[in-house]
Scaffold this active site. Structure first.
Site, PDB file in Angstrom:
ATOM      1  N   ARG A  42       0.878  -1.249  -0.035  1.00 37.91           N
ATOM      2  CA  ARG A  42      -0.029  -0.015   0.064  1.00 37.91           C
ATOM      3  C   ARG A  42       0.900   1.176  -0.010  1.00 37.91           C
ATOM      4  O   ARG A  42       0.360   2.238  -0.525  1.00 37.91           O
ATOM      5  CB  ARG A  42      -1.221   0.080   1.184  1.00 37.91           C
ATOM      6  CG  ARG A  42      -1.906  -1.066   1.217  1.00 37.91           C
ATOM      7  CD  ARG A  42      -2.942  -0.927   2.302  1.00 37.91           C
ATOM      8  NE  ARG A  42      -2.198  -1.188   3.605  1.00 37.91           N
ATOM      9  CZ  ARG A  42      -2.705  -0.675   4.893  1.00 37.91           C
ATOM     10  NH1 ARG A  42      -3.981  -0.275   4.846  1.00 37.91           N
ATOM     11  NH2 ARG A  42      -2.031  -0.795   5.863  1.00 37.91           N
ATOM     12  N   ARG A  43       1.988   1.185   0.721  1.00 37.07           N
ATOM     13  CA  ARG A  43       2.746   2.320   0.753  1.00 37.07           C
ATOM     14  C   ARG A  43       3.951   2.528  -0.347  1.00 37.07           C
ATOM     15  O   ARG A  43       4.661   1.375  -0.577  1.00 37.07           O
ATOM     16  CB  ARG A  43       3.549   2.350   2.205  1.00 37.07           C
ATOM     17  CG  ARG A  43       2.409   2.792   3.152  1.00 37.07           C
ATOM     18  CD  ARG A  43       3.164   2.970   4.460  1.00 37.07           C
ATOM     19  NE  ARG A  43       3.200   1.373   4.951  1.00 37.07           N
ATOM     20  CZ  ARG A  43       3.993   1.083   5.971  1.00 37.07           C
ATOM     21  NH1 ARG A  43       4.887   2.043   6.661  1.00 37.07           N
ATOM     22  NH2 ARG A  43       4.273  -0.085   6.161  1.00 37.07           N
ATOM     23  N   TYR A  59       9.848  -4.107   7.655  1.00 39.42           N
ATOM     24  CA  TYR A  59       9.668  -5.502   8.044  1.00 39.42           C
ATOM     25  C   TYR A  59      10.579  -6.661   8.231  1.00 39.42           C
ATOM     26  O   TYR A  59      10.693  -7.456   9.288  1.00 39.42           O
ATOM     27  CB  TYR A  59       8.254  -6.083   7.178  1.00 39.42           C
ATOM     28  CG  TYR A  59       7.061  -5.474   7.547  1.00 39.42           C
ATOM     29  CD1 TYR A  59       6.145  -5.831   8.601  1.00 39.42           C
ATOM     30  CD2 TYR A  59       6.536  -4.362   6.453  1.00 39.42           C
ATOM     31  CE1 TYR A  59       5.047  -5.129   8.871  1.00 39.42           C
ATOM     32  CE2 TYR A  59       5.452  -3.820   6.708  1.00 39.42           C
ATOM     33  CZ  TYR A  59       4.583  -4.080   7.752  1.00 39.42           C
ATOM     34  OH  TYR A  59       3.472  -3.347   8.066  1.00 39.42           O
ATOM     35  N   LYS A 116      -3.420 -16.641   8.634  1.00 39.24           N
ATOM     36  CA  LYS A 116      -4.085 -17.449   9.621  1.00 39.24           C
ATOM     37  C   LYS A 116      -5.121 -16.713  10.501  1.00 39.24           C
ATOM     38  O   LYS A 116      -4.645 -16.120  11.570  1.00 39.24           O
ATOM     39  CB  LYS A 116      -2.797 -17.873  10.438  1.00 39.24           C
ATOM     40  CG  LYS A 116      -1.860 -18.518   9.742  1.00 39.24           C
ATOM     41  CD  LYS A 116      -0.510 -19.049  10.576  1.00 39.24           C
ATOM     42  CE  LYS A 116       0.287 -20.008   9.695  1.00 39.24           C
ATOM     43  NZ  LYS A 116       1.565 -20.444  10.384  1.00 39.24           N
ATOM     44  N   LYS A 201      -4.054 -21.711  16.701  1.00 45.80           N
ATOM     45  CA  LYS A 201      -2.686 -21.527  17.541  1.00 45.80           C
ATOM     46  C   LYS A 201      -2.476 -20.414  17.984  1.00 45.80           C
ATOM     47  O   LYS A 201      -1.721 -20.034  18.835  1.00 45.80           O
ATOM     48  CB  LYS A 201      -1.598 -22.426  16.662  1.00 45.80           C
ATOM     49  CG  LYS A 201      -1.166 -21.785  15.388  1.00 45.80           C
ATOM     50  CD  LYS A 201      -0.276 -20.449  15.445  1.00 45.80           C
ATOM     51  CE  LYS A 201      -0.046 -19.711  14.272  1.00 45.80           C
ATOM     52  NZ  LYS A 201       0.888 -18.678  14.663  1.00 45.80           N
ATOM     53  N   ASN A 266       1.564 -13.065  18.572  1.00 49.86           N
ATOM     54  CA  ASN A 266       0.685 -13.575  19.290  1.00 49.86           C
ATOM     55  C   ASN A 266       1.062 -13.770  20.872  1.00 49.86           C
ATOM     56  O   ASN A 266       0.267 -13.208  21.863  1.00 49.86           O
ATOM     57  CB  ASN A 266      -0.157 -14.753  18.814  1.00 49.86           C
ATOM     58  CG  ASN A 266      -1.024 -14.478  17.618  1.00 49.86           C
ATOM     59  OD1 ASN A 266      -2.289 -13.747  17.603  1.00 49.86           O
ATOM     60  ND2 ASN A 266      -0.312 -14.604  16.387  1.00 49.86           N
TER      61      ASN A 266
END
Ligand SMILES: NC(=O)C1=CN([C@@H]2O[C@H](COP(=O)(O)OP(=O)(O)OC[C@H]3O[C@@H](n4cnc5c(N)ncnc54)[C@H](O)[C@@H]3O)[C@@H](O)[C@H]2O)C=CC1
Ligand SMILES: O=C(CO)COP(=O)(O)O
Length: 345
Positions: A42-43, A59, A116, A201, A266
């Site tokens: 998007r950027r 990232y 996921k 998970k 997570n």
């Protein structure tokens, strides 16, 4: 018609970028591997860094992407002519993303989900969202899932994964596209089981992160992981999945990797919650996606609709909603309804 050797990757976050690297480094003989990989970001500054400098510094800092990878800011342009379209955006944004590319998707293109999560409001798995939005027949869809922490894969550490499709030929085609010196895909036809293993998970890793945040040790975490696998299996089977899938890479394998790794977003979110942050504050403290927080309400909703008991997911749903005081978390994690006594986990 499409070029089978051109792959579009929708999403230039950590897994989309690491997966593009995997595709670019495949050691399969031509023509089974991709010749061109077009990412959608998007950027503009991210797209430019990928195309010009062959890296995604936000990232995957310090990781070099193969020269056959480039990026554009127009999703429709990315998919035009691509024989394979990989979806790597957060689950809650998959439907809107697919709507922007639907008209440009080649009629023979295969769509591969790396996602996921379940969609809130519909409880839909990503195979269902893709089928609904793109009118895909099952042989044009595959899911890739397993113990696949993006940063480790981007660093070239060896791992295995599962490519599942209703069509074995499609699964084998996508496996060949990804197979390389350090990336080992296995194939199966259990799309439901592989999807559910990857989705649930994340919620179990939230619970394990809470154990960490509460200062609990390995007995507690092993108990949560084992019971977590049991409730994941119950849901997968109720939705038509194969219990054997849960003992493999896309079930136990991914559960162990995510619950054990400090890289897991997570588990990190859970650790924040275990030290007293709200779910909202935990999300704000991280820059990346924690799918378990977003998907847990849909998981619990789907479980109730199918009469499946998922006590850890039920508790995580209440935690994310802010209904449980932090000082009760440790005691509730392994709390158990007496009527469930006698079941294996
Ligand atoms: N990072 C990992 O280690 C792994 C992630 N996954 C799954 O892959 C999926 C993507 O995750 P990551 O790449 O890790 O996430 P991320 O947080 O690193 O990146 C998400 C990407 O989606 C884009 N995005 C965010 N909001 C969007 C929106 N509203 N519309 C369109 N695009 C949007 C972001 O700009 C970014 O490019 C998730 O479902 C995750 O569970 C699966 C295996 C490994
Ligand atoms: O899916 C993953 C590893 O297989 C990544 O887990 P997190 O999203 O928790 O970082």
């Amino acid at each position: 018609m499409s070029d089978p050797r051109t792959v579009a990757v929708l999403g230039a976050g950590s897994w989309g970028s690491a997966f593009a690297r995997v595709l670019g480094l495949s050691t399969s003989p031509e023509p089974a591997r991709a010749s061109e990989i077009v990412m959608w970001s998007r950027r503009a500054e991210v797209a430019e860094a990928i195309t010009e400098r062959h890296e995604n510094p936000e990232y995957l800092p310090g990781i070099t992407l193969p020269t056959c990878v480039r990026a554009v800011t127009d999703a429709a342009e990315a998919v035009r002519g691509a024989g394979v379209v990989v979806v790597a955006v957060p689950a809650q944004h998959v439907r809107e993303t697919l709507r922007t590319v639907c008209a440009d998707l080649a009629p023979d293109a295969v769509v591969v989900s790396l996602v996921k999560g379940l969609e809130r409001g519909t409880d839909a798995r990503m195979s269902q969202v893709c089928a609904e939005e793109l009118g895909l027949s099952p042989d044009r869809f595959a899911v890739v899932s397993g113990p696949n922490l993006a940063l480790e894969i981007a660093r070239g550490e060896p791992t295995a994964t599962v490519v599942a499709s209703a069509s074995r030929a499609t699964a084998e085609r996508i496996a060949a596209l990804t197979a390389g010196r350090t990336f080992r895909p296995y194939t199966n036809t259990d799309v439901v089981g592989v999807e559910i293993g990857g989705v649930v998970k994340n919620v179990i890793a939230l619970a394990v992160g809470i154990c960490d945040g509460q200062g609990l040790g390995d007995n507690s975490k092993a108990s949560v992981i084992t019971r977590g696998l049991a409730e994941t299996t119950r849901l997968a089977v109720a939705l038509g999945g194969d219990p054997a899938t849960m003992a493999g890479l896309a079930g136990l394998g991914d559960l162990v990797a995510t619950c054990a790794s400090p890289l897991s977003r997570n588990r990190t979110a859970g650790r924040h919650i275990g030290t007293g942050l709200s779910a909202e504050e935990a999300v704000a403290a991280m820059s990346q996606t924690a799918e378990g927080i977003k998907s847990v309400s849909a998981i619990v909703h789907a479980a109730r609709a199918h009469g499946v008991e998922m006590p850890i997911s039920e508790l995580m749903d209440r935690v994310v909603a802010g209904d449980v005081a932090v000082d009760r978390l440790a005691e509730l994690l392994l709390a158990r309804d007496l009527k469930s006594e006698g079941r294996t986990a």
